[in-house]
Design an enzyme around this catalytic site. Structure first.
Site, PDB file in Angstrom:
ATOM      1  N   LYS A 128       0.877  -1.176   0.000  1.00 32.82           N
ATOM      2  CA  LYS A 128       0.000   0.000   0.000  1.00 32.82           C
ATOM      3  C   LYS A 128       0.908   1.217   0.000  1.00 32.82           C
ATOM      4  O   LYS A 128       1.419   1.635   1.040  1.00 32.82           O
ATOM      5  CB  LYS A 128      -0.878  -0.023   1.250  1.00 32.82           C
ATOM      6  CG  LYS A 128      -2.212   0.670   1.126  1.00 32.82           C
ATOM      7  CD  LYS A 128      -2.164   2.141   0.742  1.00 32.82           C
ATOM      8  CE  LYS A 128      -1.881   3.069   1.887  1.00 32.82           C
ATOM      9  NZ  LYS A 128      -1.694   4.479   1.466  1.00 32.82           N
ATOM     10  N   GLU A 164       9.793  16.260  15.807  1.00 31.94           N
ATOM     11  CA  GLU A 164      10.180  16.024  14.417  1.00 31.94           C
ATOM     12  C   GLU A 164       9.475  17.054  13.540  1.00 31.94           C
ATOM     13  O   GLU A 164       8.246  17.160  13.563  1.00 31.94           O
ATOM     14  CB  GLU A 164       9.789  14.609  13.992  1.00 31.94           C
ATOM     15  CG  GLU A 164      10.330  14.262  12.620  1.00 31.94           C
ATOM     16  CD  GLU A 164       9.889  12.880  12.147  1.00 31.94           C
ATOM     17  OE1 GLU A 164       8.698  12.562  12.284  1.00 31.94           O
ATOM     18  OE2 GLU A 164      10.737  12.139  11.628  1.00 31.94           O
TER      19      GLU A 164
HETATM   20  P1  NAD Z   1       1.901   8.558   7.604  1.00 29.15           P
HETATM   21  O1  NAD Z   1       1.972   7.760   8.836  1.00 29.15           O
HETATM   22  O2  NAD Z   1       0.882   9.600   7.493  1.00 29.15           O
HETATM   23  O3  NAD Z   1       1.688   7.619   6.329  1.00 29.15           O
HETATM   24  C1  NAD Z   1       2.512   6.514   6.059  1.00 29.15           C
HETATM   25  C2  NAD Z   1       1.694   5.477   5.330  1.00 29.15           C
HETATM   26  O4  NAD Z   1       0.671   5.027   6.212  1.00 29.15           O
HETATM   27  C3  NAD Z   1       0.983   5.994   4.082  1.00 29.15           C
HETATM   28  O5  NAD Z   1       0.992   4.985   3.083  1.00 29.15           O
HETATM   29  C4  NAD Z   1      -0.435   6.216   4.565  1.00 29.15           C
HETATM   30  O6  NAD Z   1      -1.397   6.103   3.564  1.00 29.15           O
HETATM   31  C5  NAD Z   1      -0.579   5.078   5.562  1.00 29.15           C
HETATM   32  N1  NAD Z   1      -1.614   5.293   6.567  1.00 29.15           N
HETATM   33  C6  NAD Z   1      -2.138   6.466   7.025  1.00 29.15           C
HETATM   34  N2  NAD Z   1      -3.096   6.231   7.936  1.00 29.15           N
HETATM   35  C7  NAD Z   1      -3.183   4.891   8.078  1.00 29.15           C
HETATM   36  C8  NAD Z   1      -3.976   4.035   8.897  1.00 29.15           C
HETATM   37  N3  NAD Z   1      -4.886   4.506   9.740  1.00 29.15           N
HETATM   38  N4  NAD Z   1      -3.766   2.699   8.804  1.00 29.15           N
HETATM   39  C9  NAD Z   1      -2.837   2.193   7.977  1.00 29.15           C
HETATM   40  N5  NAD Z   1      -2.082   2.951   7.158  1.00 29.15           N
HETATM   41  C10 NAD Z   1      -2.242   4.290   7.217  1.00 29.15           C
HETATM   42  O7  NAD Z   1       3.356   9.119   7.441  1.00 29.15           O
HETATM   43  P2  NAD Z   1       3.865  10.111   6.329  1.00 29.15           P
HETATM   44  O8  NAD Z   1       3.390  11.468   6.714  1.00 29.15           O
HETATM   45  O9  NAD Z   1       3.534   9.596   4.988  1.00 29.15           O
HETATM   46  O10 NAD Z   1       5.444   9.988   6.508  1.00 29.15           O
HETATM   47  C11 NAD Z   1       6.123  10.801   7.372  1.00 29.15           C
HETATM   48  C12 NAD Z   1       6.546  10.066   8.608  1.00 29.15           C
HETATM   49  O11 NAD Z   1       7.169   8.835   8.280  1.00 29.15           O
HETATM   50  C13 NAD Z   1       7.571  10.817   9.397  1.00 29.15           C
HETATM   51  O12 NAD Z   1       7.256  10.780  10.765  1.00 29.15           O
HETATM   52  C14 NAD Z   1       8.872  10.065   9.152  1.00 29.15           C
HETATM   53  O13 NAD Z   1       9.814  10.199  10.143  1.00 29.15           O
HETATM   54  C15 NAD Z   1       8.385   8.690   8.986  1.00 29.15           C
HETATM   55  N6  NAD Z   1       9.312   7.894   8.164  1.00 29.15           N
HETATM   56  C16 NAD Z   1      10.104   6.955   8.777  1.00 29.15           C
HETATM   57  C17 NAD Z   1      11.027   6.224   8.042  1.00 29.15           C
HETATM   58  C18 NAD Z   1      11.878   5.189   8.700  1.00 29.15           C
HETATM   59  O14 NAD Z   1      12.467   4.380   7.989  1.00 29.15           O
HETATM   60  N7  NAD Z   1      12.011   5.161  10.012  1.00 29.15           N
HETATM   61  C19 NAD Z   1      11.143   6.440   6.674  1.00 29.15           C
HETATM   62  C20 NAD Z   1      10.321   7.392   6.076  1.00 29.15           C
HETATM   63  C21 NAD Z   1       9.408   8.116   6.844  1.00 29.15           C
END
Ligand code: NAD
Length: 484
Positions: free
Chosen positions: A181, A386
């Protein structure tokens, strides 16, 4: 270069059981170019019904053709896929630059990293094995490393290609059938990858892709009783929701979440060597990197010198459209621009020492100026939370103990670096700092493909990348045979 997408696949479909299909609900989501704010197309808005079909297809693949594919054949398929990715590096980079807003050279590096993950995990597929264990007289005991079965992969928008490479690559290498996804803001390269996987000969159902909203497709995938393991990369809040949903099915979850990663600069550091790392680790991908180094901890005796040299670099930073390939591109969306701008507003009480400048940045794009603050207290919100934008704070310390206390003083623990020529200090601090990765006299921002990566605390748990990921994507079975 124009911003017109030139796709060789249909972005409005899901890949389920080897077929490109319209989402069951017939709905779509708009795609925007963050460099201009313009609409550039639409993607499938997959939901629970599509996830059901994808999980069912993955089950059949795992129990059937894919499950019977030998480790060496799985490895060869991944290596074939790598070749196809390498042939398309420039296309993938361009698509990612337009879709995500990252400068072309950074998008190209992501595409090359995807190929490298496929090389690493393709090569490793037939090198993972169990053990024999000495036991009681008359027994032979051994362990088998087996795939979980169906793995769910929920990926964010900031590094789609790299994260797909590290998680889907390792899961396929170990024989899992995957349901991916991608993020709603950035799923084009996930679809391109899936198209290449089909062309490489991956059996139907081994990889399924359901684009859609997190609250719909993402939530359906993490709560699905037919999924045996979930790999989630994203925010802390969503990670907690995913883990809660998976816990109801007692399914293991790998969480790769956020960070507030520090670089510690001591008075004996080689500043010339450190400077490019100090700044690049903060502004790469416009700071939208989980392992971005957003805190620079510096010994007070060299603070002024360090800040002046970092400021020179900040002042030279150019911000503009992704295809102009400058130092910094736009943020992913107007929403993210709003979040980062509000953090910058909360820095009004701080000493802003330098910022970058816009260069032909279109009005509708989601740009912010990279900004450096100095003399910041560790308790300030900009030093604790962050930001996920190109913002760094410099925090002074007086001695090693204080440096460690500040480094360990946030909820996160993803990456840290130590800049010092003192070997004993390097080793001492590498133990004392709570973090999933420590770099000494360098900063890897997550490090290479070979290096296990993941966090502690609110940065998450579980490890991906490196050989370690292969353990995470397998389960261990112990066989104890009594033969007398
Ligand atoms: P997000 O949590 O909003 O989204 C990440 C993914 O989760 C997306 O595909 C989104 O559609 C999905 N998602 C959203 N709500 C969901 C739910 N209720 N159930 C299941 N899936 C759901 O994060 P973002 O804003 O896309 O990314 C930014 C964050 O990700 C930052 O905090 C960053 O630090 C973190 N990040 C971490 C790493 C790592 O390797 N540690 C890498 C990249 C990003």
């Amino acid at each position: 270069m124009t911003d017109v997408l030139d796709l060789w696949f249909d972005p409005s479909r899901c890949l389920i059981n080897g077929n490109w299909v319209a989402p069951a609900g017939g709905r779509h989501l708009p795609l925007h170019n963050p460099s201009t704010g313009e609409r550039i197309g639409s993607i499938a808005r997959g939901a629970a019904e599509d996830v059901d079909a994808a999980v069912a297809a993955a089950h059949v693949a795992w129990q059937g053709t894919w499950g019977k594919t030998t480790a060496v054949e799985r490895g060869r398929l991944l290596l074939k896929l790598r070749e196809l990715v390498l042939e398309k590096v420039e296309d993938l980079a361009r698509i990612e630059a337009i879709d995500v807003g990252k400068p072309l050279k950074q998008a190209r590096a992501d595409a090359i990293a995807l190929a490298r993950y496929l090389e690493f995990y393709g090569g490793a597929a037939d090198k993972l094995h169990g053990d024999t264990i000495p036991y009681l007289d008359g027994y032979t005991v051994y362990t088998l490393r087996e795939p979980h079965g169906v793995t769910g992969h929920i990926v964010p928008w900031n590094y789609p290609m790299q994260i797909i490479g590290r998680s889907v690559g390792a899961a396929l290498a170990t024989g899992n059938a995957c349901v991916l996804k991608p993020a709603e803001d950035a799923c084009l390269t996930a679809l391109a990858f899936a198209d290449l996987a089909v062309k490489a000969g991956l059996p139907a159902g081994a990889l399924n892709v359901v684009p859609g909203l997190g609250a719909e497709a993402g939530a359906a995938l993490s709560a699905h009783p037919g999924v045996h393991h979930v790999s989630f990369t994203g925010s802390v809040a969503t990670g907690a929701q995913v883990q809660t949903a998976a816990a109801r099915n007692v399914v293991p979850v790998t969480l790769e979440l956020g960070g507030k990663s520090p670089q510690l600069v001591f008075a004996d550091a080689d500043l010339d060597a450190a400077l490019p790392f100090l700044v690049n680790a903060g502004i790469q991908n416009a700071g939208q990197t989980c392992s971005a180094s957003s805190r620079i901890l510096v010994h007070r005796s060299i603070q002024d010198r360090l800040v002046q040299r970092m400021a020179e670099r900040y002042t030279a930073l150019k911000v503009g459209p992704a295809l102009a390939d400058l130092d910094v591109g736009p943020l992913i969306s107007a929403r993210q621009q709003g979040i980062v701008s509000s953090f910058l507003d909360r820095g009004d009480d701080l000493e802003k020492v330098a910022e970058g400048s816009f260069q032909d940045a279109p009005e509708g794009g989601s740009y912010v100026r990279p900004t450096l603050f100095a003399g910041v207290s560790p308790s300030h919100t900009l030093a604790r939370d962050e930001i996920f934008g190109p913002v760094q704070v410099v925090i002074p310390f007086d001695d090693e103990d204080e440096a460690v206390a500040i480094a360990n003083g946030t909820d996160y623990g993803l990456v840290a670096s130590i800049w010092s020529r003192d070997g004993a200090r390097q080793l001492r601090l590498a133990r004392k700092i709570r973090s999933g990765q420590i770099f000494i006299n360098n900063y890897g921002a997550g490090g290479g493909v070979e290096l296990p990566f993941g966090g502690i605390g609110k940065s998450g748990h579980g490890r991906e990348k490196g050989f370690e990921a292969l353990y995470g994507f397998t389960t261990l079975k112990t066989v104890a045979a009594y033969h007398g």
